[in-house]
Motif scaffolding. Structure first.
Motif, short mmCIF file in Angstrom:
data_model
loop_
_atom_site.label_atom_id
_atom_site.label_comp_id
_atom_site.label_asym_id
_atom_site.label_seq_id
_atom_site.Cartn_x
_atom_site.Cartn_y
_atom_site.Cartn_z
N SER A 192 0.82 -1.22 0.00
CA SER A 192 0.00 0.00 0.00
C SER A 192 0.85 1.26 0.00
CB SER A 192 -0.96 0.01 1.18
OG SER A 192 -0.27 0.13 2.39
N LYS A 193 2.11 1.16 0.45
CA LYS A 193 3.00 2.32 0.39
C LYS A 193 3.34 2.67 -1.05
CE LYS A 193 5.07 1.74 4.92
NZ LYS A 193 6.25 1.38 5.68
N LYS A 205 -0.81 3.44 -3.25
CA LYS A 205 -1.77 4.00 -2.30
C LYS A 205 -3.21 3.97 -2.80
CE LYS A 205 1.22 7.09 0.31
NZ LYS A 205 2.54 6.91 -0.15
N ASN A 218 -6.16 0.79 -0.78
CA ASN A 218 -6.74 1.57 0.32
C ASN A 218 -8.05 0.95 0.78
OD1 ASN A 218 -8.38 2.13 -1.81
ND2 ASN A 218 -8.18 4.34 -1.71
#
Length: 191
Positions: free
Chosen positions: A22-23, A26, A30
């Protein structure tokens, strides 16, 4: 069994991998709540508790299944970090989508036939599992005593007096466990 499947199959490994991906992506990753692997993320998790607004968290032991050991809390002190066990903690969704005032989850089944190249098949049907007490996220009372309100695990709910066994395949869409196709029909009726 595929080598390395524990990276997806265990709660703590899945949480770490989702956080990592997710980094980088994004906007695409989410869809899951903020998650902490305890005790390693204890300091950040403890910072989530403040007196301004009571947040609710769901805590799950990483080495258990079928709803065992899962509980909700609004107090950091309720989490036993001295036990030596690992837990996954997540922000609890306080306004879930309900059917007949009951919380439910979906079991979507996937057949993974290859990892490289990635090849998987999603079954068209699956299960919708329902809690057996009407949803209420009360500010009062012990959240640990409300397992039939918040947890949808069949192995847990089948022991509740409110559990409704569905014994007729033609009457799918009633009881405490439905097919996803029955859920789709209900959602369509609801607009």
């Amino acid at each position: 069994c595929h080598p390395g499947i524990q990276a997806l199959a265990r709660k703590n490994n899945l949480a770490r991998n989702l956080a990592r991906i997710s980094k980088s992506f994004k906007d695409d990753f989410n869809f899951f709540p903020k998650t902490w692997v305890l005790p390693s993320d204890s300091n950040d998790f403890k910072a989530q508790f403040n007196k301004k607004k009571a947040k609710t968290f769901i805590v799950k032991p990483v080495n258990m299944c079928q709803g065992k050991g899962i509980y909700l809390t609004r107090r950091f002190e309720d989490v036993d970090l001295k036990s030596g066990e690992q837990f996954v903690a997540q922000r609890y969704m306080h306004k879930p989508y309900l059917i007949d005032d009951l919380k439910f989850d979906l079991r979507v089944y996937v057949a993974l036939t290859s990892i490289n190249p990635l090849r998987l098949y999603i079954y068209e049907d699956g299960l919708a599992r329902f809690a057996t007490q009407k949803y209420n996220l009360s500010k009062n009372g012990d959240l640990r005593q409300q397992k039939y309100v918040h947890l949808t695990n069949y192995s847990l709910n089948k022991n509740n007096a409110n559990f409704q066994n569905n014994t007729d395949a033609l009457d799918d869409g009633k009881g405490s466990k439905w097919s996803i196709n029955a859920l789709r029909k209900r959602l369509k009726l609801m607009g």
